[in-house]
Design a protein around this motif. Structure first.
Motif, PDB file in Angstrom:
ATOM      1  N   PHE A 249       0.804  -1.217   0.000  1.00  0.00           N
ATOM      2  CA  PHE A 249       0.000   0.000   0.000  1.00  0.00           C
ATOM      3  C   PHE A 249       0.840   1.272   0.000  1.00  0.00           C
ATOM      4  N   MET A 250       2.114   1.218   0.394  1.00  0.00           N
ATOM      5  CA  MET A 250       2.937   2.418   0.351  1.00  0.00           C
ATOM      6  C   MET A 250       3.257   2.823  -1.077  1.00  0.00           C
ATOM      7  N   ASP A 251       3.411   1.844  -1.965  1.00  0.00           N
ATOM      8  CA  ASP A 251       3.711   2.130  -3.367  1.00  0.00           C
ATOM      9  C   ASP A 251       2.496   1.928  -4.266  1.00  0.00           C
ATOM     10  N   GLY A 252       1.387   1.439  -3.695  1.00  0.00           N
ATOM     11  CA  GLY A 252       0.190   1.218  -4.489  1.00  0.00           C
ATOM     12  C   GLY A 252       0.330   0.097  -5.495  1.00  0.00           C
ATOM     13  N   ILE A 253       1.175  -0.893  -5.201  1.00  0.00           N
ATOM     14  CA  ILE A 253       1.442  -1.987  -6.132  1.00  0.00           C
ATOM     15  C   ILE A 253       0.580  -3.192  -5.767  1.00  0.00           C
ATOM     16  N   LEU A 254      -0.129  -3.720  -6.748  1.00  0.00           N
ATOM     17  CA  LEU A 254      -0.912  -4.929  -6.547  1.00  0.00           C
ATOM     18  C   LEU A 254      -0.002  -6.143  -6.638  1.00  0.00           C
ATOM     19  N   ILE A 255       0.027  -6.948  -5.585  1.00  0.00           N
ATOM     20  CA  ILE A 255       0.913  -8.115  -5.531  1.00  0.00           C
ATOM     21  C   ILE A 255       0.186  -9.370  -6.005  1.00  0.00           C
ATOM     22  N   LYS A 256      -0.976  -9.643  -5.426  1.00  0.00           N
ATOM     23  CA  LYS A 256      -1.726 -10.848  -5.779  1.00  0.00           C
ATOM     24  C   LYS A 256      -3.223 -10.531  -5.818  1.00  0.00           C
ATOM     25  N   THR A 257      -3.931 -11.297  -6.618  1.00  0.00           N
ATOM     26  CA  THR A 257      -5.391 -11.261  -6.649  1.00  0.00           C
ATOM     27  C   THR A 257      -5.909 -12.682  -6.526  1.00  0.00           C
ATOM     28  N   PHE A 258      -6.726 -12.930  -5.492  1.00  0.00           N
ATOM     29  CA  PHE A 258      -7.293 -14.251  -5.254  1.00  0.00           C
ATOM     30  C   PHE A 258      -8.798 -14.180  -5.533  1.00  0.00           C
ATOM     31  N   THR A 259      -9.252 -14.978  -6.470  1.00  0.00           N
ATOM     32  CA  THR A 259     -10.657 -14.995  -6.865  1.00  0.00           C
ATOM     33  C   THR A 259     -11.393 -16.059  -6.061  1.00  0.00           C
ATOM     34  N   VAL A 260     -12.359 -15.621  -5.263  1.00  0.00           N
ATOM     35  CA  VAL A 260     -13.146 -16.541  -4.439  1.00  0.00           C
ATOM     36  C   VAL A 260     -14.413 -16.960  -5.165  1.00  0.00           C
ATOM     37  N   GLY A 261     -15.028 -16.035  -5.912  1.00  0.00           N
ATOM     38  CA  GLY A 261     -16.204 -16.388  -6.690  1.00  0.00           C
ATOM     39  C   GLY A 261     -17.516 -16.107  -6.025  1.00  0.00           C
ATOM     40  N   SER A 262     -17.516 -15.527  -4.834  1.00  0.00           N
ATOM     41  CA  SER A 262     -18.743 -15.181  -4.134  1.00  0.00           C
ATOM     42  C   SER A 262     -18.574 -13.794  -3.536  1.00  0.00           C
ATOM     43  N   GLN A 263     -19.679 -13.115  -3.307  1.00  0.00           N
ATOM     44  CA  GLN A 263     -19.603 -11.796  -2.687  1.00  0.00           C
ATOM     45  C   GLN A 263     -18.969 -11.899  -1.306  1.00  0.00           C
ATOM     46  N   LEU A 264     -18.013 -11.008  -1.044  1.00  0.00           N
ATOM     47  CA  LEU A 264     -17.311 -10.990   0.238  1.00  0.00           C
ATOM     48  C   LEU A 264     -17.796  -9.779   1.030  1.00  0.00           C
ATOM     49  N   LEU A 265     -18.369 -10.029   2.207  1.00  0.00           N
ATOM     50  CA  LEU A 265     -19.007  -8.974   2.996  1.00  0.00           C
ATOM     51  C   LEU A 265     -18.134  -8.479   4.136  1.00  0.00           C
ATOM     52  N   ALA A 266     -17.132  -9.236   4.549  1.00  0.00           N
ATOM     53  CA  ALA A 266     -16.226  -8.826   5.628  1.00  0.00           C
ATOM     54  C   ALA A 266     -14.951  -9.646   5.505  1.00  0.00           C
ATOM     55  N   LEU A 267     -13.860  -9.128   6.092  1.00  0.00           N
ATOM     56  CA  LEU A 267     -12.546  -9.755   5.969  1.00  0.00           C
ATOM     57  C   LEU A 267     -11.831  -9.720   7.316  1.00  0.00           C
ATOM     58  N   TYR A 268     -11.161 -10.840   7.665  1.00  0.00           N
ATOM     59  CA  TYR A 268     -10.409 -10.948   8.916  1.00  0.00           C
ATOM     60  C   TYR A 268      -9.110 -11.703   8.647  1.00  0.00           C
ATOM     61  N   THR A 269      -8.056 -11.329   9.363  1.00  0.00           N
ATOM     62  CA  THR A 269      -6.769 -12.030   9.281  1.00  0.00           C
ATOM     63  C   THR A 269      -6.300 -12.381  10.685  1.00  0.00           C
ATOM     64  N   LEU A 270      -5.479 -13.446  10.777  1.00  0.00           N
ATOM     65  CA  LEU A 270      -4.920 -13.894  12.051  1.00  0.00           C
ATOM     66  C   LEU A 270      -3.428 -14.099  11.896  1.00  0.00           C
ATOM     67  N   ALA A 271      -2.672 -13.703  12.924  1.00  0.00           N
ATOM     68  CA  ALA A 271      -1.228 -13.905  12.895  1.00  0.00           C
ATOM     69  C   ALA A 271      -0.875 -15.383  12.978  1.00  0.00           C
ATOM     70  N   ALA A 272      -1.724 -16.174  13.658  1.00  0.00           N
ATOM     71  CA  ALA A 272      -1.432 -17.603  13.821  1.00  0.00           C
ATOM     72  C   ALA A 272      -1.769 -18.405  12.572  1.00  0.00           C
ATOM     73  N   ALA A 273      -2.542 -17.840  11.668  1.00  0.00           N
ATOM     74  CA  ALA A 273      -2.951 -18.566  10.461  1.00  0.00           C
ATOM     75  C   ALA A 273      -2.217 -17.999   9.262  1.00  0.00           C
ATOM     76  N   GLU A 274      -1.195 -18.700   8.809  1.00  0.00           N
ATOM     77  CA  GLU A 274      -0.408 -18.236   7.662  1.00  0.00           C
ATOM     78  C   GLU A 274      -1.103 -18.673   6.364  1.00  0.00           C
ATOM     79  N   ASP A 275      -1.132 -17.748   5.396  1.00  0.00           N
ATOM     80  CA  ASP A 275      -1.770 -17.988   4.093  1.00  0.00           C
ATOM     81  C   ASP A 275      -3.225 -18.394   4.256  1.00  0.00           C
ATOM     82  N   LEU A 276      -3.870 -17.827   5.281  1.00  0.00           N
ATOM     83  CA  LEU A 276      -5.269 -18.143   5.538  1.00  0.00           C
ATOM     84  C   LEU A 276      -5.976 -16.873   5.996  1.00  0.00           C
ATOM     85  N   VAL A 277      -7.107 -16.561   5.367  1.00  0.00           N
ATOM     86  CA  VAL A 277      -7.925 -15.423   5.776  1.00  0.00           C
ATOM     87  C   VAL A 277      -9.351 -15.913   5.973  1.00  0.00           C
TER      88      VAL A 277
END
Length: 824
Positions: free
Chosen positions: A81-109
């Motif tokens: 976000f400091m350079d505004g560069i898009l790194i990855k795009t993950f397509t889920v295929g369904s409307q996403l209404l909220a987002l959460y991340t955990l430090a204990a869960a790597e590569d998992l949202v």
């Protein structure tokens, strides 16, 4: 994808922070993520890439320079976000209404999605972020964690170190423990309490097994021992008189923050109702609360699109105000001629001046000057009409109470003072009309001085009134002029609905239900009338420049009419349900927006041409209520002829959801001011007197050389500024070593004796390097020495000997694309 140069609808303001907490000063707004500066309150960067509303943003717990964002378009994006560069795009295929991340869960949202086959039912699922080399990846590995969760981001929270997750909905609370795979449910429906005890938000303690929940009755409950279904306990904190809208724990967990409709931030200490602090008068209800990662700052997001930065000692620090989302925009979209800011309803009783360049509020003008009380059913005064004079020196406002049958009206005229740089009240008129004022407009002094400044108001009391300035003869009055009524006009006892002046101010058009009347503005004689039943006149406007002899009107029965003022006859008409009719003040073009079958369509036409010059169907999903042309500082270069109507002015729309849209051939990122696109470090560096003096001297010397007819040789460093900035702003981890770039950079700064351009030098270097690659290694070294000699002679220097280590570096240079030197 939108083709380059195509006209696109861009969300440029007014988008509320829907279902997304602010992370430090990263904020989801509409289809974008905004990065704000704490010190300057400016928008440093606008991150755009989603095709629909952004519903969640979370910092990457393993790299705080990266950001995850989710959207209704069904994708999760990872940004630098400091350079505004898009790194990855993950397509889920369904409307996403909220987002959460955990430090204990790597590569998992974790995301909230609608449950398939059921309406208004949502699930919390985990998404495994696929590892791969490409930028666009699939995120199809979904695992359901909880069923029947709320759709808001405030209805789910993760507990201590991610060992459990909590969900609230209605009067039900769910706690799911990941390791034990145990789900405990609790309900307040059996608890006998007074008031509404439904859950409104939830937050977990950062270090202890404690859950804080907010409720619709203003109470806060602290839950413990929820590992066991029958032995759970909770204590109650109560100060809010209405719904607790959000909660947040401090980083160490010793303080709890709460906010609601009272516009007061409450800080609770040690889970005690007796120990609490307050930060009152924050302006509007608090919708979201967020803590910075270091705990030094607190951020509150308000219902009026305001972001408030608060220090850890509960002291106000800064405020960032966007476009205020008022209850109803009764004033319409008005442009301030001085600042070119949009002017419309702001806080209750206030007028907001909104900067389109910075997407922030310039200032707010208190018109009603009464304290607004947040109480349902209470009749209070509000601002309903606004008009500016052509120079912006006079402002007319109308305020009225919410009474329908017998409203209290006040007409106020404000004069802009250059000394105070603000509007001061000049004249107040109580009950200017006996019923609601429907429209008003100014007529300004023309260049020949034939017309004086006057104001016309039209009302439902079946009259229009003309207000003029008069000089005060009372010596005790400090003001030199005031306003009074000079003429009252009517037509067959019909209600007056709209009014406008011709471009030269000689004619006044006033609509009375189904009839349009035209009056002489010097004698106030009725000149002619136009009628087009059935249907009342909804909008009227005069043509401009070469089309000034035409009068345009739109009826609520779906007709667009064009009358010729010279022949007093109908020139043409069209069957079109026009809800917005807006002329461009700098050209002959007029914009009409229609609403039909849940679709807003745009039509651009000239009155002297019966066919529109531009049509765009399905302009947006929402209904467009208001529009305004904002003159540009300089005419924009338009590549396509069909978009030439946007050359002098830019068109803005306001939808029924109070989102501000615009039409542009450029993206919103390209239209940001240059200062907002620079790095924060670069903004904080002051301009020294020496740099100003040096820049002035260079400009004067270049101007003298041009005047003398000498060829001006520009400094290569000045020409190279875009490329050098790009080189310096590129992240260091993707750049080659400094020793590798040094030779190229230094050579690009040298000037050849033959005055060859950098492009020619680059082409020669590339051609000779390709020829040398076909030879053997020994011949390659010899060719390089000869090439270096020729270039050094070209640059006016003697050749120098090259060491073995430098030979290897030079051989690497032959495989580099030299075309970027041309940019330098």
């Amino acid at each position: 994808m939108v083709a380059p140069g195509a006209l696109r609808v861009v969300r440029c303001g007014g988008s509320a922070v829907r279902g997304a907490r602010a992370v430090y000063l990263l904020c989801a707004s509409g289809d974008f993520v905004k990065v704000y500066s704490v010190s300057t309150e400016e928008t440093l960067r606008l991150i755009g890439g989603h095709a629909d509303l952004v519903t969640g943003i979370q910092l990457n717990p393993h790299n705080h320079m990266q950001l995850y964002s989710s959207s209704l378009d069904g994708t999760i994006k990872l940004w630098d976000f400091m350079d505004g560069i898009l790194i990855k795009t993950f397509t889920v295929g369904s409307q996403l209404l909220a987002l959460y991340t955990l430090a204990a869960a790597e590569d998992l949202v974790f995301v909230v999605i609608p449950k398939k086959g059921e309406r208004d039912t949502f699930q919390l699922v985990s998404v495994q972020l696929t590892k791969g080399a490409g930028q666009n990846l699939e995120g199809k590995e979904l695992s359901v964690v909880l069923d029947g969760v709320g759709a808001s981001v405030k209805h789910i929270a993760f507990g201590r170190e991610g060992t459990y997750v909590v969900s609230v909905k209605d009067v039900n609370l769910q706690v799911y423990f990941f390791k034990q795979r145990v789900l405990n449910r609790f309900s307040l429906s059996t608890v006998k309490t007074k008031g509404d005890n439904r859950f409104s938000c939830v937050m977990c303690h950062p270090t202890e097994d404690c859950i804080a929940t907010g409720h619709a009755d203003g109470k806060i409950r602290l839950w413990r021992n929820f590992h066991l279904r029958k032995e759970y306990t909770y204590s109650t904190l109560h100060w809010h008189h209405d719904t607790v809208m959000d909660l947040a724990f401090s980083m160490e967990g010793t303080r709890l923050l709460s906010g609601g409709v009272e516009s007061v931030l409450v800080q609770w200490h040690n889970e005690s109702s007796c120990q609490k602090d307050f930060l009152p008068r924050l302006g509007s209800p608090i919708e979201y609360i967020s803590m910075s990662s270091d705990g030094a700052l607190c951020c509150t997001l308000h219902t009026d699109n305001r972001i408030t930065i608060i220090n850890s000692n509960l002291r106000f620090s800064r405020s960032i105000q966007g476009l205020i989302r008022s209850r109803d925009v009764k004033t319409g979209l008005v442009v301030d001629p001085r600042t070119k800011a949009l002017v419309l309803n702001g806080e209750p009783g206030h007028l907001q001046f909104y900067s389109l360049q910075s997407d922030q509020q310039l200032f707010s003008l208190d018109i009603v000057q009464r304290q607004y009380i947040h109480q349902a059913g209470l009749k209070q005064s509000d601002l309903v009409k606004v008009a500016f004079s052509a120079q912006g020196t006079w402002l007319a406002t109308v305020e009225e109470s919410e009474e329908v049958t017998d409203p209290e009206l006040q007409l106020k005229l404000w004069f802009y003072s250059e000394e105070t740089q603000s509007f001061t009240l000049n004249t107040r008129v109580n009950s200017p009309h006996d019923n609601h004022i429907t429209d008003m407009c100014f007529r300004d002094v023309n260049e020949l001085g034939d017309h004086s400044l006057i104001l016309v108001t039209a009302g439902r009391d079946c009259v229009f009134k003309v207000w003029v300035m008069v000089e005060d003869t009372d010596p005790e009055v400090h003001q030199s002029v005031s306003w009074s009524c000079d003429f009252v006009g009517s037509y067959h006892n019909y209600q007056a609905t709209n009014c406008c002046f011709s471009e030269d101010g000689s004619l006044l058009a006033v609509s009375f239900e189904e009839t349009v009347t035209v009056w002489d503005s010097r004698t106030w004689d009725l000149k002619c009338t136009f009628c087009h039943p059935p249907g009342n006149i909804r909008n009227i406007c005069f043509g401009r420049l070469t089309c000034s002899k035409y009068l345009i009107g739109a009826t609520d029965y779906g007709f667009l009419c064009c009358w010729n003022l010279l022949t007093c006859a109908l020139e043409w008409n069209a069957h079109l349900n026009v809800v917005v009719l807006q002329p461009d003040p700098l050209s002959e073009h007029i914009v009409a927006v229609s609403w039909l079958s849940k679709e807003s369509s745009l039509f651009v036409f000239k009155p002297n041409m019966p066919r529109p010059i531009y049509i765009q169907r399905n302009l947006c999903k929402e209904k467009i209520l208001l529009a305004a042309f904002v003159p540009r500082d300089e005419p924009e270069v338009i590549s396509s002829e069909k978009y030439l109507w946007l050359r002098k002015s830019q068109l803005f729309f306001l939808t029924d959801t109070q989102e501000l849209l615009t039409l542009s051939t450029k993206s919103l990122e390209e239209r940001l001011t240059p200062s907002s696109k620079q790095l924060a470090v670069e903004e904080s560096v002051p301009v020294t007197p020496f740099s100003l003096l040096l820049g002035k001297h260079r400009h004067q010397q270049a101007q003298e050389d041009v005047n003398l007819g000498k060829p001006v040789v520009h400094n290569k460093q000045e020409q190279a500024s875009p490329a050098v900035k790009e080189l310096l702003h590129t992240p260091a981890h993707v750049l080659p070593s400094a020793s590798f770039l040094c030779t190229i950079f230094i050579n690009s700064l040298l000037i050849s004796k033959e005055n060859k351009s950098a492009e020619e030098v680059a082409d020669e270097v590339e051609m000779e390097s390709e020829k040398a690659e076909d030879d053997s290694d020994e011949e390659d070294v010899t060719a390089m020495e000869q090439e270096d000699t020729s270039h050094m002679e070209l640059l006016g220097e003697m050749p120098c000997k090259v060491s073995k280590s430098q030979e290897k570096e030079l051989r690497k240079l032959r495989k580099v694309d030299y075309s970027w030197i041309a940019a330098l």
